[in-house]
Design a protein around this motif. Structure first.
Motif, PDB file in Angstrom:
ATOM      1  N   ILE A  85      -7.914  -0.951  -4.031  1.00  0.00           N
ATOM      2  CA  ILE A  85      -7.716   0.498  -4.006  1.00  0.00           C
ATOM      3  C   ILE A  85      -8.627   1.182  -5.030  1.00  0.00           C
ATOM      4  O   ILE A  85      -9.266   2.196  -4.735  1.00  0.00           O
ATOM      5  CB  ILE A  85      -6.231   0.852  -4.226  1.00  0.00           C
ATOM      6  N   CYS A 141      -5.587   4.297   0.065  1.00  0.00           N
ATOM      7  CA  CYS A 141      -4.357   3.739   0.634  1.00  0.00           C
ATOM      8  C   CYS A 141      -4.254   4.051   2.126  1.00  0.00           C
ATOM      9  O   CYS A 141      -3.863   3.181   2.919  1.00  0.00           O
ATOM     10  CB  CYS A 141      -3.133   4.283  -0.105  1.00  0.00           C
ATOM     11  N   THR A 198       0.828  -1.211   0.000  1.00  0.00           N
ATOM     12  CA  THR A 198       0.000   0.000   0.000  1.00  0.00           C
ATOM     13  C   THR A 198       0.862   1.260   0.000  1.00  0.00           C
ATOM     14  O   THR A 198       0.519   2.255  -0.653  1.00  0.00           O
ATOM     15  CB  THR A 198      -0.967  -0.024   1.201  1.00  0.00           C
TER      16      THR A 198
END
Length: 198
Positions: free
Chosen positions: A133, A100, A72
């Motif tokens: 994401i 994120c 991430t």
């Protein structure tokens, strides 16, 4: 299976299906070049992740929390760089970075479903992160999971990146973070041994 078509879009279709226990559950149908797959409607991962899980179920163990965070960090840094250089709109870049941040704060870790050990340089693991994401960023921008109408996993989240680089970098970040805890434990062990020696 009993299915009732409820909603259609370019990339996915929403259904209610009867599962093995006789309970209706909401699913979406995502399509890729290999065909269609049913995914739980609330899943943040997508079709590529599901195929990766099916094809590389080697250890049946998921990703370590620090590996998820390491990957991430890579995705967030790439989004910032791509936004600053005009490859992402500010709207896309900020939504990706906010998604994120949520993952870095412990949200959505259960959506990382790919196996710890994978072939192909970790492509499934990388796509798992990209899809989570992208779907979360789409939600933030008013879109729906699986449609990728505002943020696409490859065109935006993974822009300018390679799985080979992302996974290795994430692994290094994870190793550094995990080694801090190891060093603390080793110090405790050393102190305990010194106390016994006296």
């Amino acid at each position: 299976k009993v299915a009732q078509n409820l909603q259609k879009s370019a990339d996915f279709v929403l259904f209610f299906v009867l599962d093995k226990g006789g309970i209706y559950m909401r699913v979406r149908i995502e399509k890729d070049i290999l065909g269609e797959k049913e995914l739980p409607l609330d899943a943040y991962y997508g079709i590529y992740t599901l195929r990766g899980k099916e094809n590389f179920g080697i250890t049946k163990r998921g990703l370590n929390r620090q590996m998820i965070k390491g990957l991430t960090v890579v995705k967030k840094a790439a989004a910032k760089t791509n936004m600053d250089n005009g490859f992402l709109t500010p709207k896309q870049g900020k939504a990706i970075m906010l998604a994120c941040d949520e993952i870095l704060n412990g949200r959505l870790h259960g959506q990382f479903i790919t196996d710890l050990i994978q072939g192909g340089g970790g492509i499934g693991m990388n796509m798992n992160a990209n899809e989570i994401i992208a779907n979360r960023a789409n939600e933030m921008l008013g879109g729906t999971k699986g449609s990728y109408e505002y943020v696409h996993p490859l065109d935006h989240v993974n822009f300018g990146q390679s799985s080979n680089d992302d996974i290795q970098t994430a692994g290094k970040i994870a190793a550094i973070r995990m080694s801090k805890k190891l060093l603390v434990e080793l110090k405790k062990k050393k102190n305990a041994l010194n106390d016994k020696k006296e």
